[in-house]
Design a protein around this motif. Structure first.
Motif, short mmCIF file in Angstrom:
data_model
loop_
_atom_site.label_atom_id
_atom_site.label_comp_id
_atom_site.label_asym_id
_atom_site.label_seq_id
_atom_site.Cartn_x
_atom_site.Cartn_y
_atom_site.Cartn_z
N VAL A 228 43.08 49.50 41.94
CA VAL A 228 42.87 49.82 43.35
C VAL A 228 42.52 48.52 44.07
CG1 VAL A 228 41.42 51.07 45.02
CG2 VAL A 228 42.02 52.14 42.83
N ILE A 229 43.12 48.29 45.23
CA ILE A 229 42.72 47.16 46.09
C ILE A 229 42.55 47.71 47.50
CG2 ILE A 229 43.12 44.79 46.84
CD1 ILE A 229 45.21 44.43 44.72
N VAL A 230 41.36 47.50 48.06
CA VAL A 230 41.09 47.92 49.44
C VAL A 230 40.54 46.75 50.24
CG1 VAL A 230 40.63 50.32 48.77
CG2 VAL A 230 38.73 48.65 48.87
N ALA B 99 36.44 57.76 41.58
CA ALA B 99 37.56 58.22 40.73
C ALA B 99 38.05 57.07 39.86
CB ALA B 99 38.69 58.74 41.61
N ALA B 100 38.11 55.86 40.43
CA ALA B 100 38.56 54.70 39.65
C ALA B 100 37.62 54.45 38.48
CB ALA B 100 38.66 53.47 40.55
N LYS B 101 36.31 54.58 38.76
CA LYS B 101 35.30 54.38 37.69
C LYS B 101 35.50 55.41 36.59
CE LYS B 101 31.41 52.23 36.44
NZ LYS B 101 31.32 50.76 36.35
N ALA B 102 35.72 56.64 37.01
CA ALA B 102 35.88 57.73 36.02
C ALA B 102 37.11 57.51 35.14
CB ALA B 102 36.01 59.07 36.75
N HIS B 103 38.10 56.82 35.69
CA HIS B 103 39.35 56.60 34.93
C HIS B 103 39.46 55.16 34.41
CE1 HIS B 103 41.06 60.55 35.65
NE2 HIS B 103 40.52 60.48 36.84
N ASN B 104 38.35 54.43 34.50
CA ASN B 104 38.31 53.06 33.99
C ASN B 104 39.42 52.18 34.60
OD1 ASN B 104 37.08 51.06 32.46
ND2 ASN B 104 38.47 51.41 30.70
N ILE B 105 39.64 52.39 35.90
CA ILE B 105 40.64 51.62 36.65
C ILE B 105 39.91 50.59 37.51
CG2 ILE B 105 42.34 51.78 38.54
CD1 ILE B 105 43.05 54.58 37.40
N PRO B 106 40.30 49.30 37.44
CA PRO B 106 39.61 48.29 38.27
C PRO B 106 39.70 48.62 39.75
CG PRO B 106 41.49 47.32 37.12
CD PRO B 106 41.36 48.70 36.62
N PHE B 107 38.58 48.44 40.44
CA PHE B 107 38.46 48.70 41.88
C PHE B 107 38.13 47.38 42.56
CE2 PHE B 107 37.65 51.29 45.58
CZ PHE B 107 36.70 50.57 46.30
N TYR B 108 39.12 46.80 43.25
CA TYR B 108 38.95 45.48 43.86
C TYR B 108 38.82 45.61 45.38
CZ TYR B 108 40.78 43.85 39.33
OH TYR B 108 40.98 43.62 37.98
N VAL B 109 38.04 44.73 45.94
CA VAL B 109 37.88 44.64 47.40
C VAL B 109 38.35 43.25 47.82
CG1 VAL B 109 36.24 44.63 49.32
CG2 VAL B 109 35.93 46.23 47.40
N ALA B 110 39.18 43.19 48.86
CA ALA B 110 39.66 41.90 49.36
C ALA B 110 39.10 41.70 50.76
CB ALA B 110 41.19 41.86 49.40
N ALA B 111 38.41 40.58 50.96
CA ALA B 111 37.80 40.33 52.27
C ALA B 111 37.51 38.85 52.45
CB ALA B 111 36.51 41.12 52.42
N PRO B 112 37.70 38.33 53.68
CA PRO B 112 37.38 36.94 53.98
C PRO B 112 35.88 36.77 54.21
CG PRO B 112 38.21 38.00 55.94
CD PRO B 112 38.27 39.02 54.85
N TYR B 113 35.41 35.55 54.30
CA TYR B 113 33.96 35.30 54.48
C TYR B 113 33.45 35.92 55.77
CZ TYR B 113 34.45 31.78 58.20
OH TYR B 113 34.69 31.16 59.40
N SER B 114 34.37 36.10 56.75
CA SER B 114 33.94 36.64 58.05
C SER B 114 33.61 38.13 57.97
CB SER B 114 35.07 36.41 59.07
OG SER B 114 36.32 36.84 58.51
N ASP C 180 32.46 54.60 54.97
CA ASP C 180 31.42 54.91 53.99
C ASP C 180 31.09 53.61 53.24
OD1 ASP C 180 33.79 56.76 51.88
OD2 ASP C 180 33.47 54.59 52.02
N VAL C 181 30.09 53.68 52.40
CA VAL C 181 29.64 52.47 51.68
C VAL C 181 29.81 52.69 50.19
CG1 VAL C 181 27.69 50.94 51.17
CG2 VAL C 181 28.00 51.83 53.49
N THR C 182 30.55 51.79 49.56
CA THR C 182 30.71 51.81 48.10
C THR C 182 29.66 50.88 47.49
OG1 THR C 182 33.09 52.26 48.28
CG2 THR C 182 32.30 51.31 46.22
N PRO C 183 28.78 51.40 46.64
CA PRO C 183 27.75 50.53 46.04
C PRO C 183 28.38 49.48 45.13
CG PRO C 183 27.67 52.74 45.09
CD PRO C 183 28.66 52.80 46.20
N HIS C 184 27.75 48.34 45.04
CA HIS C 184 28.35 47.22 44.30
C HIS C 184 28.59 47.55 42.83
CE1 HIS C 184 23.94 46.70 43.93
NE2 HIS C 184 24.22 46.26 42.71
N GLU C 185 27.84 48.52 42.31
CA GLU C 185 28.05 48.88 40.90
C GLU C 185 29.46 49.41 40.63
OE1 GLU C 185 23.65 49.52 41.81
OE2 GLU C 185 25.58 50.00 42.78
N LEU C 186 30.13 49.90 41.69
CA LEU C 186 31.48 50.46 41.52
C LEU C 186 32.57 49.43 41.81
CD1 LEU C 186 31.03 54.00 43.16
CD2 LEU C 186 30.99 53.42 40.72
N VAL C 187 32.17 48.22 42.22
CA VAL C 187 33.13 47.20 42.62
C VAL C 187 33.42 46.26 41.43
CG1 VAL C 187 33.62 45.30 44.23
CG2 VAL C 187 32.34 47.31 45.02
#
Ligand SMILES: CSC[C@H]1O[C@H](OP(=O)(O)O)[C@H](O)[C@@H]1O
Length: 367
Positions: free
Chosen positions: A250-252, A275-290, A333-340
């Motif tokens: 997953v990339i968001v 859902a990604a955590k439950a299926h052991n699928i990497p969950f990535y976040v893409a974001a600039p410093y801003s 919504d807010v995804t806690p860092h433990e899921l990232v």
């Protein structure tokens, strides 16, 4: 440059990437994203209030994009402030009032406040007069635009390193974190475009993203426009797609990331992360410093924009529920860092513990 010339140059540009924000020296031309995918309509903003309305109504949207648009909106605000009174004190007071109205259009994406504060603090405050500040505001707004394009390209390369040597990759994404949400290639979709250009991407699974359908109307539109294979899902199909083994990662995108790595993003992202955590699928976040809020530690402190009930009760003006019932409509919504699993930035890929990796990144950026 006239509106017609700008639109034709936009159309040329669109063949390379979907350009939704163009400053032509006189006005800000915005692609009205509320009309996509059926209509490509452009708004010629000659007044900063048009930019404020466009941000509020999501005619221009996406964390980096609204920062870039607001930067150009400040040029229009400064012009009006200068014309509004003969004296510097009144001109400056009016400009700061206009800047605050722009800043308050949407509370969650930190890029909006970041862009406005950058221009007000670094450009306007050090200038003796608004007249002297005007050309410098324009230069800084352009710098923010060009910087975001460069950051997108750097993030795309950094994100692709997570998939080194892999082929046939299937990515699920949520909402729109593409060219329509930025000044360049996109954040999450910038990584997607890089993987596609390297022949590594098989397909993108795009959540439609209720209630405003940024995934269906914008992500599917962008990827289809670029010839990238895309499958549209309703939001409640994401977990099923993972369970069926259709998703490799997953990339968001993001609207605000705290110093601990908690991530505010479009509503529904948290469920995708679970859902990604439950299926052991990497969950990535893409974001600039801003998009990082270096002043905020906890995701629970991020202001979440609550939008109008009509967005949930209707679509395209057609009621999809009884119109006199209660509605909950948080835009994020807010995804806690433990899921990232990792945060893709222009400085490289950040991994846990995020409080340390984000602090290290901040040291490189904040001089
Ligand atoms: C490049 S990040 C864009 C980010 O902004 C979107 O929200 P909105 O469409 O309401 O501006 C969504 O959260 C995306 O991930």
């Amino acid at each position: 440059m006239s509106l017609q010339e700008a639109v034709s140059s936009l159309n040329t540009l669109k063949s390379q990437s979907m350009k939704s924000i163009t400053w032509n020296g006189e006005s800000l031309i915005l692609l009205d994203q509320t009309q996509l995918p059926t209509e490509e309509i452009y708004i010629d903003c000659t007044d900063w209030r048009q930019v404020a309305e466009a941000i509020k109504k999501l005619r221009v949207r996406g964390a980096p994009a609204i920062g870039v648009a607001a930067g150009y909106g400040l040029i229009l605000a400064a012009r009006e402030a200068i014309a509004s009174a003969p004296d510097e004190v009144t001109q400056r007071a009016n400009f700061l009032e206009f800047a605050n109205i722009l800043k308050e259009t949407r509370p969650t994406a930190i890029n909006l406040a970041w862009a406005i504060d950058r221009i007000v603090t670094n450009i306007v405050f050090p200038c003796d007069t608004m007249v002297a500040a005007l050309p410098l505001i324009e230069a800084e707004a352009k710098a923010i635009d060009l910087e975001d394009q460069r950051l997108n390209e750097a993030m795309a390369k950094a994100g692709a390193t997570l998939f080194e040597g892999k082929k046939g990759i299937r990515i699920l994404t949520h909402c729109n974190a593409g060219a329509l949400a930025t000044a360049g290639l996109g954040t999450a979709l910038g990584v997607v475009r890089e993987l596609y250009s390297q022949g590594q991407l098989e397909r993108v699974y795009a959540d439609e993203t209720r209630p405003l359908l940024q995934g269906a109307r914008l992500t599917a539109f962008e990827l289809h426009h670029d010839g990238i294979p895309v499958t549209l899902l309703t939001d409640n199909m994401a977990a099923y797609a993972m369970q069926q083994g259709l998703i490799d990662a997953v990339i968001v995108g993001a609207d605000r990331i705290t110093t601990e790595g908690d991530v505010a993003n479009k509503i529904g992202t948290y469920g995708v992360a679970l859902a990604a955590k439950a299926h052991n699928i990497p969950f990535y976040v893409a974001a600039p410093y801003s998009t990082f809020d270096f002043t905020l530690q906890k995701g629970s402190d991020i202001p979440i924009e609550m939008r109008s009930p009509e967005e949930v009760l209707c679509f395209g003006g057609i009621p999809t529920a009884p119109t006199d019932i209660e509605v909950l409509n948080p835009a994020f919504d807010v995804t806690p860092h433990e899921l990232v699993s990792a945060i893709i930035t222009e400085e490289g890929v950040l991994t846990a513990p995020y409080n340390k990796s984000i602090a290290d990144m901040a040291k490189k950026i904040i001089k």
